[in-house]
Scaffold this motif. Structure first.
Motif, PDB file in Angstrom:
ATOM      1  N   UNK A  98       9.293  -0.553  14.433  1.00 55.98           N
ATOM      2  CA  UNK A  98      10.333  -1.562  14.246  1.00 55.98           C
ATOM      3  C   UNK A  98      10.089  -2.529  13.100  1.00 55.98           C
ATOM      4  N   UNK A  99       9.513  -1.855  11.935  1.00 53.15           N
ATOM      5  CA  UNK A  99       9.037  -2.779  10.867  1.00 53.15           C
ATOM      6  C   UNK A  99      10.072  -2.899   9.885  1.00 53.15           C
ATOM      7  N   UNK A 100       9.849  -3.132   8.812  1.00 56.94           N
ATOM      8  CA  UNK A 100      10.564  -3.533   7.498  1.00 56.94           C
ATOM      9  C   UNK A 100      11.703  -2.526   7.290  1.00 56.94           C
ATOM     10  N   UNK A 101      11.146  -1.242   7.328  1.00 53.22           N
ATOM     11  CA  UNK A 101      12.079  -0.130   6.937  1.00 53.22           C
ATOM     12  C   UNK A 101      13.286  -0.036   8.001  1.00 53.22           C
ATOM     13  N   UNK A 102      12.986  -0.060   9.328  1.00 56.30           N
ATOM     14  CA  UNK A 102      13.898  -0.092  10.269  1.00 56.30           C
ATOM     15  C   UNK A 102      15.004  -1.119  10.166  1.00 56.30           C
ATOM     16  N   UNK A 103      14.333  -2.620   9.932  1.00 59.45           N
ATOM     17  CA  UNK A 103      15.049  -3.621   9.924  1.00 59.45           C
ATOM     18  C   UNK A 103      16.013  -3.442   8.722  1.00 59.45           C
ATOM     19  N   UNK A 104      15.541  -2.778   7.467  1.00 57.79           N
ATOM     20  CA  UNK A 104      16.366  -2.577   6.216  1.00 57.79           C
ATOM     21  C   UNK A 104      17.400  -1.541   6.714  1.00 57.79           C
ATOM     22  N   UNK A 105      17.089  -0.432   7.507  1.00 58.27           N
ATOM     23  CA  UNK A 105      18.245   0.467   8.057  1.00 58.27           C
ATOM     24  C   UNK A 105      19.244  -0.423   8.831  1.00 58.27           C
ATOM     25  N   UNK A 106      18.920  -1.150   9.464  1.00 53.05           N
ATOM     26  CA  UNK A 106      19.887  -2.078  10.364  1.00 53.05           C
ATOM     27  C   UNK A 106      20.568  -2.792   9.292  1.00 53.05           C
ATOM     28  N   UNK A 154      19.446   0.229   3.208  1.00 56.39           N
ATOM     29  CA  UNK A 154      19.004  -1.068   3.168  1.00 56.39           C
ATOM     30  C   UNK A 154      17.479  -1.171   2.421  1.00 56.39           C
ATOM     31  N   UNK A 155      17.225  -2.264   1.915  1.00 55.48           N
ATOM     32  CA  UNK A 155      16.084  -2.359   1.093  1.00 55.48           C
ATOM     33  C   UNK A 155      15.098  -3.575   2.108  1.00 55.48           C
ATOM     34  N   UNK A 156      13.795  -3.204   1.900  1.00 52.55           N
ATOM     35  CA  UNK A 156      13.010  -4.298   2.494  1.00 52.55           C
ATOM     36  C   UNK A 156      11.550  -4.284   1.417  1.00 52.55           C
ATOM     37  N   UNK A 163       0.879  -1.118  -0.148  1.00 50.90           N
ATOM     38  CA  UNK A 163       0.013   0.016  -0.059  1.00 50.90           C
ATOM     39  C   UNK A 163       0.776   1.216  -0.034  1.00 50.90           C
ATOM     40  N   UNK A 164       2.324   1.102   0.026  1.00 52.69           N
ATOM     41  CA  UNK A 164       3.025   2.312   0.018  1.00 52.69           C
ATOM     42  C   UNK A 164       4.460   2.145   0.400  1.00 52.69           C
ATOM     43  N   UNK A 165       5.222   3.100  -0.067  1.00 48.75           N
ATOM     44  CA  UNK A 165       6.891   2.802   0.331  1.00 48.75           C
ATOM     45  C   UNK A 165       7.057   3.798   1.619  1.00 48.75           C
ATOM     46  N   UNK A 166       7.731   3.198   2.400  1.00 45.61           N
ATOM     47  CA  UNK A 166       8.225   4.150   3.629  1.00 45.61           C
ATOM     48  C   UNK A 166       9.763   4.138   3.527  1.00 45.61           C
ATOM     49  N   UNK A 167      10.182   5.432   4.058  1.00 41.63           N
ATOM     50  CA  UNK A 167      11.700   5.668   4.051  1.00 41.63           C
ATOM     51  C   UNK A 167      11.835   6.123   5.493  1.00 41.63           C
ATOM     52  N   UNK A 168      13.132   5.573   6.133  1.00 39.35           N
ATOM     53  CA  UNK A 168      13.350   5.778   7.506  1.00 39.35           C
ATOM     54  C   UNK A 168      14.863   6.008   7.521  1.00 39.35           C
TER      55      UNK A 168
END
Length: 479
Positions: A420-428, A72-74, A10-15
């Motif tokens: 703490x979702x996909x964007x945060x995990x991708x940043x990690x 990072x990408x999720x 439903x959308x793209x998130x950047x963090x």
């Protein structure tokens, strides 16, 4: 500083995250889904690029772009993005919840090699049967196909110019030897493909490439920004909530529902319809039960009522004994444990007393029972966990979390406020790729509170779940 990009349905998130893993800023942009026929679900990859540009632009206005060292990408898994030899998109991407290829999935799954090599049922949502559908129904498109990318990996192509995927996302295609963490040339050949059609594979915490100089210049980023391998949305979310060791799990109540448990080895049981995939970190795997409609089911019913989900659930009060009315939340078929693309949702046992609140409760209970099915499927393979973390939009409802905790007879931990979702995990994962650090960065967030099951009602909900399972068998006879 590391940026995480999460390409959702439903959308793209950047963090943006600093070196201490503090979230500095976030931004997003919406996407829509096209459903031209029953069971179809598609998006235009060009819309992913436009939404990512919008989200990144909004994010970079909140931070110092020159401080960014990695991305990072999720992303949503299983999508079939078909490209020609010039990397032009040949047709809209068939998404994870597109079930048109159920006949192709059944044909591939009948070949014992697929379960033996991948450790999984070939679900209609996987990439391989979708591409097989294209080969049968759009042969002119298939003949032009030079590369097949998963959704987030199309973003990577735009960011780096490289055709690359990570192990966790590739594990959901139906072509990966999950134990070996490599493409299976045998399985590719069964669908008319070769290794040349596939992207190069890396671990999620590895460097997959570097940001193209023209994008770095446009966004004010330094040259040489690292692009990490990243992960499929659930594996990246697991990194975000620190579910990387055996005995830990998370429950995601989003559009779909996911029960994700980390494992230290690959021990598949395809017959249980459990997903057994590579984790986004090296030498780690996970098991996952997936239902296709969680908040999607509540959103659908609230829309039917002409209400928002918040208003529809506002007056439910304290948790009560299960409703006599049953709801089976199979709006677009189901994965775990049924592997049934054709079953559809149903209300059962409606009576004169089935008012709005009773039906809303039945919807919430039906999702909870479906999650219980996933838990039981994982347990049948020997996977158990003593810590369960709740994430996703649905966990904002204490009623729903209490209900599911009671159905599972398992406390659910809710983390402190934060993303703490996909964007945060991708940043990690981006930080791991840039610094060479590993799983030590993937620590669980602090727990704000624990929702305990109501043990006065666990027996009643166990009986409700048994009725739910019987109802599915009845429904199956009708379709």
């Amino acid at each position: 500083m590391s940026i995480g990009l999460d390409l959702g349905t439903s959308g793209v998130k950047a963090l943006a995250m600093d070196e201490h893993q503090n979230i500095l800023a976030s931004a997003g942009a919406a996407l829509t889904v096209s459903r031209p026929h029953d069971g179809w679900s598609e998006q235009e990859p060009a819309d992913w690029i436009a939404a990512t540009e919008q989200a990144i632009g909004a994010l970079l206005r909140q931070i110092d772009p020159a401080s960014v060292m990695s991305i990072g990408l999720s992303g949503q898994m299983h999508g079939a993005t078909l490209l020609d030899a010039g990397d032009r998109v040949l047709r809209p991407c068939l998404l994870w919840n597109d079930t048109r290829s159920h006949a192709e999935a059944a044909k591939l799954d009948a070949d014992p090699a697929f379960r033996a090599i991948t450790g999984n049922i070939v679900f209609p949502g996987f990439t391989a049967p979708k591409v097989e559908w294209v080969r049968r129904n759009e042969p002119e498109i298939f003949a032009q196909t030079a590369k097949i990318l998963l959704p987030k990996d199309y973003l990577r192509l735009w960011l780096t110019g490289e055709h690359v995927s990570d192990m966790s996302d590739a594990a959901g295609t139906g072509w990966l030897s999950v134990a070996d963490r490599d493409w299976s040339e045998r399985l590719l050949a069964e669908t008319g493909l070769t290794r040349a059609h596939m992207p190069r594979l890396v671990e999620g915490s590895d460097v997959s490439g570097h940001l193209r100089p023209e994008l770095a210049a446009r966004w004010g980023l330094s040259e040489g920004v690292v692009i990490a391998g990243g992960g499929g949305d659930n594996a990246a979310s697991a990194v975000g909530v620190g579910v990387v060791k055996p005995g830990t799990a998370f429950l995601s109540l989003g559009t779909s529902g996911v029960l994700f448990a980390a494992t230290e080895r690959f021990h598949p049981d395809a017959a249980a319809a459990v997903h057994s995939f590579c984790h986004a970190l090296p030498d780690r795997w996970h098991q996952m039960g997936v239902i296709l409609a969680a908040t999607d089911a509540l959103n659908w019913f609230a829309q039917v009522l002409g209400l928002s989900p918040e208003v529809a659930t506002r007056d439910l009060g304290d948790l009560q004994a299960p409703s006599r009315t049953l709801f089976l939340p199979y709006l677009g078929g189901e994965r775990t444990p049924h592997n049934d693309a054709q079953v559809r949702a149903s209300f059962l046992h409606l009576g004169h007393d089935s008012d709005r609140d009773a039906m809303v409760c039945a919807v919430l209970e039906g999702v909870g029972y479906a999650i219980r099915d996933c838990r039981d499927a994982l347990a049948s393979t020997g996977t158990r966990f003593d810590r369960l973390i709740g994430v996703g939009g649905g966990t904002r409802s204490d009623y729903w979390v209490k209900l599911i905790a009671t159905i599972l007879d398992q406390p659910i931990e809710l983390p402190v406020a934060g993303d703490f979702g996909g964007a945060f995990g991708a940043a990690r994962l981006g930080m791991m790729a840039a610094t060479g650090q590993g799983a030590e960065l993937a620590v669980p967030p602090r727990t704000e509170r624990v929702i305990e099951p109501d043990r006065m009602l666990t027996g009643a909900f166990a009986e409700g779940h048994a009725r739910y399972r019987t109802a599915y068998q009845t429904l199956k006879l009708l379709h």
